[in-house]
Design a protein around this motif. Structure first.
Motif, mmCIF file in Angstrom:
data_model
loop_
_atom_site.group_PDB
_atom_site.id
_atom_site.type_symbol
_atom_site.label_atom_id
_atom_site.label_comp_id
_atom_site.label_asym_id
_atom_site.label_seq_id
_atom_site.Cartn_x
_atom_site.Cartn_y
_atom_site.Cartn_z
ATOM 1 N N ASN A 7 4.024 62.644 12.742
ATOM 2 C CA ASN A 7 4.626 61.594 13.554
ATOM 3 C C ASN A 7 5.887 62.088 14.263
ATOM 4 O OD1 ASN A 7 4.932 58.959 14.575
ATOM 5 N ND2 ASN A 7 6.250 58.375 12.876
ATOM 6 N N MET A 8 6.191 63.366 14.150
ATOM 7 C CA MET A 8 7.401 63.930 14.748
ATOM 8 C C MET A 8 7.101 64.436 16.156
ATOM 9 S SD MET A 8 9.554 63.415 12.322
ATOM 10 C CE MET A 8 10.998 64.413 12.595
ATOM 11 N N ILE A 9 8.091 64.282 17.044
ATOM 12 C CA ILE A 9 7.967 64.782 18.411
ATOM 13 C C ILE A 9 9.180 65.648 18.735
ATOM 14 C CG2 ILE A 9 6.541 62.856 19.216
ATOM 15 C CD1 ILE A 9 9.098 61.681 20.522
ATOM 16 N N VAL A 24 20.398 70.147 23.609
ATOM 17 C CA VAL A 24 20.147 70.136 22.166
ATOM 18 C C VAL A 24 18.672 69.816 21.916
ATOM 19 C CG1 VAL A 24 20.770 69.080 19.960
ATOM 20 C CG2 VAL A 24 22.497 69.309 21.761
ATOM 21 N N PRO A 25 17.910 70.780 21.405
ATOM 22 C CA PRO A 25 16.516 70.484 21.047
ATOM 23 C C PRO A 25 16.481 69.701 19.735
ATOM 24 C CG PRO A 25 17.017 72.796 20.629
ATOM 25 C CD PRO A 25 18.259 72.175 21.204
ATOM 26 N N LEU A 26 15.633 68.696 19.688
ATOM 27 C CA LEU A 26 15.524 67.850 18.495
ATOM 28 C C LEU A 26 14.065 67.659 18.124
ATOM 29 C CD1 LEU A 26 17.928 64.898 19.405
ATOM 30 C CD2 LEU A 26 18.432 66.812 17.898
ATOM 31 N N ARG A 27 13.858 67.432 16.865
ATOM 32 C CA ARG A 27 12.550 66.997 16.348
ATOM 33 C C ARG A 27 12.827 65.641 15.709
ATOM 34 N NH1 ARG A 27 7.621 69.205 15.356
ATOM 35 N NH2 ARG A 27 6.617 68.655 13.389
ATOM 36 N N VAL A 28 12.267 64.598 16.324
ATOM 37 C CA VAL A 28 12.560 63.227 15.888
ATOM 38 C C VAL A 28 11.265 62.478 15.601
ATOM 39 C CG1 VAL A 28 14.739 63.125 17.174
ATOM 40 C CG2 VAL A 28 12.631 62.333 18.263
ATOM 41 N N ALA A 29 11.405 61.383 14.900
ATOM 42 C CA ALA A 29 10.253 60.540 14.597
ATOM 43 C C ALA A 29 9.768 59.841 15.863
ATOM 44 C CB ALA A 29 10.639 59.496 13.559
#
Length: 104
Positions: A7-9, A24-29
């Motif tokens: 479920n992460m993008i 800032v690269p992020l991995r979020v729900a």
């Protein structure tokens, strides 16, 4: 709620000052909003010279398109959230100042 890895993008949050920028690269729900991504990005720590209120209240966009409601806009994989700085000088005022200088 803990998001599963499926479920992460992956998204990015971008902010720039005239002299430097940060992406800032992020991995979020999935379902994370644009405003939440800005909060997660921790831009206050990267730009201590900028008031935290700027990041909390700034207009936001995705790939150059301003968001009408960033507090409700869910992100999609690959989105780049852009944090827009407040204008230092109104464009109309800037044109008037240039015109007045040119008349001299």
């Amino acid at each position: 709620m803990v998001a599963s890895s499926s479920n992460m993008i992956e998204v990015e949050v971008a902010f720039a000052l005239p002299e430097r920028q940060c992406i800032v690269p992020l991995r979020v729900a999935g379902g994370t909003t644009a405003r939440e991504a800005v909060e997660i990005a921790g831009l206050e720590a990267k730009f201590p010279e900028v008031s935290p209120a700027v990041f909390q209240e700034a207009d936001l966009g995705i790939f150059g398109k301003r968001l009408r409601d960033p507090d409700e806009q869910p992100l999609k994989a690959g989105d780049r959230v852009e944090v827009y700085r407040p204008l230092e000088l109104d464009p109309k005022a800037a044109r008037a100042q240039r015109a007045a200088r040119e008349k001299r």
